[in-house]
Write an enzyme that holds these catalytic residues in place. Structure first.
Site, PDB file in Angstrom:
ATOM      1  N   SER A  35       0.816  -1.092   0.098  1.00  0.00           N
ATOM      2  CA  SER A  35      -0.043   0.063  -0.032  1.00  0.00           C
ATOM      3  C   SER A  35       1.088   1.281  -0.201  1.00  0.00           C
ATOM      4  O   SER A  35       0.400   2.392  -0.477  1.00  0.00           O
ATOM      5  CB  SER A  35      -0.942  -0.090   0.974  1.00  0.00           C
ATOM      6  OG  SER A  35      -0.407  -0.123   2.214  1.00  0.00           O
ATOM      7  N   ASP A 325      -2.784   8.486   7.858  1.00  0.00           N
ATOM      8  CA  ASP A 325      -3.886   7.307   8.643  1.00  0.00           C
ATOM      9  C   ASP A 325      -3.018   6.492   9.499  1.00  0.00           C
ATOM     10  O   ASP A 325      -1.691   6.985   9.654  1.00  0.00           O
ATOM     11  CB  ASP A 325      -4.722   6.698   7.612  1.00  0.00           C
ATOM     12  CG  ASP A 325      -4.006   5.564   6.354  1.00  0.00           C
ATOM     13  OD1 ASP A 325      -2.861   5.623   7.049  1.00  0.00           O
ATOM     14  OD2 ASP A 325      -4.643   5.207   5.717  1.00  0.00           O
ATOM     15  N   HIS A 328      -0.058   4.768   6.981  1.00  0.00           N
ATOM     16  CA  HIS A 328       0.660   5.567   5.867  1.00  0.00           C
ATOM     17  C   HIS A 328       1.087   6.810   6.372  1.00  0.00           C
ATOM     18  O   HIS A 328       0.565   7.632   6.779  1.00  0.00           O
ATOM     19  CB  HIS A 328      -0.446   5.370   4.761  1.00  0.00           C
ATOM     20  CG  HIS A 328      -0.787   4.163   4.528  1.00  0.00           C
ATOM     21  ND1 HIS A 328      -2.120   3.638   4.947  1.00  0.00           N
ATOM     22  CD2 HIS A 328      -0.250   2.999   3.776  1.00  0.00           C
ATOM     23  CE1 HIS A 328      -2.214   2.390   4.467  1.00  0.00           C
ATOM     24  NE2 HIS A 328      -1.126   2.227   3.808  1.00  0.00           N
TER      25      HIS A 328
END
Length: 368
Positions: A35, A325, A328
């Site tokens: 991600s 978040d 990340h």
């Protein structure tokens, strides 16, 4: 000039132009990751539980709508590519991707929740592991081979630039979760050896498929991400998790050195920004941040949530937060990481032109 001579000259010019388009001198990049590098693949995995689909993802990037990145802005790979003149590759699952775009820009196979190990990230239901990403890369080569032929294809992939950026999910969403067999099957050192053995085979596969210039990104202080902090009573970083990252980095750096020494015509390098990120987290004021222990996008005290959710609130100034978040980094933190990797590896401009060079960085406005 005779008409026949003019026609012949025109045919020759058309062949030269076509050949120059087919065998472009520009270097493109192929990105394998999770991600932290995903630019949209998981948006097309409709059953995946790891999808950055809310409007706040991408709020400081392009048109401010979700663009597949797990951030308010760019990824580290985006920024490195921008700064050394590489085009940004589309996600492999982007429906507009075709052979011409691949030849112009490369491909990004990164998938949120993916890991070095096939079993990693199973709780997200759908994701591409590194082995799967390499399989997709092999299919990409077949497409290009059918378009431009074997010799030109080999040259194209050997002159390309490669990034491999996985590993954090193998710890956070595998080894550190008791629902996974790996959590009780291995010791800390044993699991790291398992990861290195698997990564070595994967990098050799990529070399066999033409990868000659490749960077593996190291792990940051995983124990200091908001998700790990909130699991402690004190809110401090988890030293065990950080030590796992440090040991992974040491082993991965040695692996890259060994492969570069043993594989022909190879430059496999390790991009380590651990110490710099640790300093940012420990001394945020030094780098212009106000907050380095909680996410900008949050639901407050009721935590954690995997990603931003409909009831999440945004911080007032995204540029002041290290983390976007629970998992990340923010765009601004990603730029610091990218700059550190570029500095340490001495990366220089690979292409003379880059369409993103004039407007690479978003300008986050305070959220009100």
């Amino acid at each position: 000039m005779e008409c026949s001579d003019a026609r012949m000259l025109l045919v020759v010019l058309m062949i030269v132009v076509a050949g120059s388009r087919q065998a472009s001198c520009n270097v493109v990049q192929f990105i394998f990751g999770d991600s932290l590098s995903d630019v949209g693949n998981n948006m097309y995995l409709t059953r995946s539980l790891a999808r950055p689909s809310l409007p706040w993802y991408g709020i400081d990037f392009g048109n401010g709508l979700p663009n597949g990145r797990f951030s308010n802005g760019r990824t580290v790979a985006d920024i490195i590519g921008d700064k050394i003149g590489l085009p940004r590759p589309l996600a492999f699952l982007d429906p507009s991707l075709n052979e011409d775009i691949i030849l112009e820009s490369g491909v990004n196979y990164a998938s949120g929740g993916g890991g070095i190990l096939n079993e990693t990230g199973g709780l997200f239901l759908q994701r591409f592991s590194l082995y799967k990403q390499i399989e997709l890369f092999r299919g990409t080569q077949e497409l290009i081979r059918n378009k431009i032929g074997a010799e030109a294809t080999d040259k194209f992939f050997q002159q390309s630039f490669y990034i491999v950026a996985l590993g954090s999910n193998d710890f956070i969403n595998n080894y550190l979760l008791p629902v996974y067999r790996d959590s009780w099957k291995y010791s800390d050192d044993g699991f790291n050896e398992y990861l290195m053995m698997t990564l070595e085979q994967q990098l050799k596969l990529l070399h066999g498929l033409g990868a000659r210039r490749l960077i593996v990104f190291g792990l940051g202080p995983m124990g200091c991400i908001p998700l790990q902090r909130v699991l402690t009573s004190s809110g401090d970083c988890q030293e065990k998790t950080n030590n796992l990252a440090i040991n992974f980095n040491k082993a991965a750096e040695k692996l890259l050195q060994d492969l570069s020494g043993n594989l022909p015509n190879t430059s496999f390098r390790f991009g380590d920004a651990y110490d710099m990120v640790n300093d940012v987290i420990s001394n945020p004021d030094k780098y212009g941040f106000d907050n380095s222990d909680s996410p900008c996008c949050t639901i407050g005290r009721i935590r954690p949530s995997l990603t931003c959710i409909p009831v999440s609130r945004l911080c007032k100034d995204r540029s002041k937060y290290v983390f976007w978040d629970e998992y990340h980094p923010s765009d601004r933190a990603n730029e610091l990481i990218a700059d550190e990797i570029i500095r340490k590896l001495g990366l220089s401009q690979l292409n003379t032109t880059n369409s993103f060079s004039q407007s690479t960085a978003p300008s986050p406005a305070p959220f009100s």
